[in-house]
Design a protein around this motif. Structure first.
Motif, PDB file in Angstrom:
ATOM      1  N   SER A 114       0.809  -1.224   0.000  1.00 22.39           N
ATOM      2  CA  SER A 114       0.000   0.000   0.000  1.00 22.39           C
ATOM      3  C   SER A 114       0.843   1.276   0.000  1.00 22.39           C
ATOM      4  N   ALA A 115       2.156   1.154   0.051  1.00 25.05           N
ATOM      5  CA  ALA A 115       3.017   2.336   0.150  1.00 25.05           C
ATOM      6  C   ALA A 115       2.984   3.163  -1.127  1.00 25.05           C
ATOM      7  N   LYS A 116       3.209   4.460  -0.969  1.00 22.68           N
ATOM      8  CA  LYS A 116       3.395   5.377  -2.093  1.00 22.68           C
ATOM      9  C   LYS A 116       4.632   6.221  -1.828  1.00 22.68           C
ATOM     10  N   PHE A 117       5.206   6.750  -2.904  1.00 21.91           N
ATOM     11  CA  PHE A 117       6.448   7.508  -2.810  1.00 21.91           C
ATOM     12  C   PHE A 117       6.309   8.812  -3.572  1.00 21.91           C
ATOM     13  N   PHE A 118       6.535   9.931  -2.898  1.00 29.06           N
ATOM     14  CA  PHE A 118       6.525  11.219  -3.597  1.00 29.06           C
ATOM     15  C   PHE A 118       7.369  12.228  -2.829  1.00 29.06           C
ATOM     16  N   TYR A 119       7.803  13.272  -3.554  1.00 29.94           N
ATOM     17  CA  TYR A 119       8.759  14.238  -3.001  1.00 29.94           C
ATOM     18  C   TYR A 119       8.392  15.622  -3.534  1.00 29.94           C
ATOM     19  N   PRO A 120       7.399  16.287  -2.922  1.00 26.11           N
ATOM     20  CA  PRO A 120       6.810  17.498  -3.511  1.00 26.11           C
ATOM     21  C   PRO A 120       7.539  18.806  -3.195  1.00 26.11           C
ATOM     22  N   VAL A 121       8.874  18.774  -3.187  1.00 29.99           N
ATOM     23  CA  VAL A 121       9.601  19.997  -2.823  1.00 29.99           C
ATOM     24  C   VAL A 121       9.379  21.132  -3.811  1.00 29.99           C
ATOM     25  N   MET A 122       9.346  20.833  -5.095  1.00 31.02           N
ATOM     26  CA  MET A 122       9.170  21.892  -6.088  1.00 31.02           C
ATOM     27  C   MET A 122       7.832  22.602  -5.886  1.00 31.02           C
ATOM     28  N   LYS A 123       6.797  21.816  -5.653  1.00 32.70           N
ATOM     29  CA  LYS A 123       5.465  22.369  -5.429  1.00 32.70           C
ATOM     30  C   LYS A 123       5.437  23.251  -4.181  1.00 32.70           C
ATOM     31  N   VAL A 170       6.131  -6.567   0.202  1.00 33.15           N
ATOM     32  CA  VAL A 170       5.553  -7.581   1.079  1.00 33.15           C
ATOM     33  C   VAL A 170       4.135  -7.173   1.444  1.00 33.15           C
ATOM     34  N   GLU A 171       3.385  -8.116   1.963  1.00 31.11           N
ATOM     35  CA  GLU A 171       2.023  -7.828   2.404  1.00 31.11           C
ATOM     36  C   GLU A 171       2.047  -6.825   3.562  1.00 31.11           C
ATOM     37  N   ASN A 172       0.990  -6.045   3.652  1.00 25.76           N
ATOM     38  CA  ASN A 172       0.880  -5.096   4.755  1.00 25.76           C
ATOM     39  C   ASN A 172       0.994  -5.829   6.089  1.00 25.76           C
ATOM     40  N   GLY A 173       1.815  -5.293   6.972  1.00 23.16           N
ATOM     41  CA  GLY A 173       2.000  -5.888   8.284  1.00 23.16           C
ATOM     42  C   GLY A 173       3.165  -6.846   8.384  1.00 23.16           C
ATOM     43  N   ALA A 174       3.773  -7.204   7.239  1.00 20.83           N
ATOM     44  CA  ALA A 174       4.840  -8.211   7.250  1.00 20.83           C
ATOM     45  C   ALA A 174       6.228  -7.631   7.046  1.00 20.83           C
TER      46      ALA A 174
END
Length: 202
Positions: A114-123, A170-174
């Motif tokens: 379920s993870a997401k990755f973002f880096y909104p420094v420019m915004k 991996v599965e959430n929680g693992a």
């Protein structure tokens, strides 16, 4: 809000602020940096969080007060990168902004689905810490790094894995259990042998 389990030979450093999505204050950054600096004798260090988010980056109030451009971010990622033992980011959830730096500095990155990755420094009108785009480009290439920093793209876990930003899903929680499994061999090895092998991999 930063918990450190110093159980030899594997240390676990946990960001424990789930009510604020793991947002980091100045004191939390200091505590993370100091824990990383203290962990030089550990065979392995696991960096993780609690709740559904690993870290949303800087606490917004602290960011506005100057934390967004603090040298503490670079000090933290540098301390992790300099550790002679195995370092694993066990990502229990989403990683955003400056929190990405410590994740990039680890040897391995494991994330829940379920993870997401973002880096909104420019915004937000800030520059990233200098080592963050360099480390990211070394993992996924310059063009994909620009997709994140300049294109403002938010990567789901599957895309991050496809790009090479994450080494395993991996599965959430693992995620913490999987990170500990990866530390079994190094925990049993002679420290000089393990550290020499890590140095050879650079």
């Amino acid at each position: 809000m930063i918990e450190v389990d110093r159980s030899a030979p594997i240390w676990t450093i946990t960001i424990n602020r789930p009510d604020k999505a793991g947002a980091l204050t100045e004191q939390m950054l200091v505590d993370l940096r100091d824990a990383a600096r203290d962990a030089r004798q550990a065979a392995a260090v696991i960096l993780t969080g609690t709740g559904k988010v690993f870290s949303a980056g800087a606490d917004l109030d602290a960011a506005r007060a100057g934390l967004a451009t603090s040298p503490l971010w670079e000090e933290l990622s540098g301390a992790i990168a300099d550790l002679p033992g195995l370092t694993i980011a066990a990502l229990n959830g989403t990683v955003a902004g400056g929190a990405t730096g410590m994740v990039l500095a680890c040897d391995l990155r494991i994330a829940v689905l379920s993870a997401k990755f973002f880096y909104p420094v420019m915004k937000l009108g800030y520059l990233p810490q200098p080592s963050d785009p360099v480390r990211m480009a070394a993992l996924i290439g310059p063009a994909r790094t620009k997709m994140i920093f300049l294109g403002g793209q938010k990567l789901p876990a599957a895309t991050a894995y496809e790009f090479g930003l994450v080494d395993e899903l991996v599965e959430n929680g693992a995620v913490l259990d999987r990170a500990k499994q990866l530390c079994i061999d190094i925990a049993a090895a002679k420290s000089e042998t393990a550290r020499a092998i890590k140095a050879m991999c650079r």
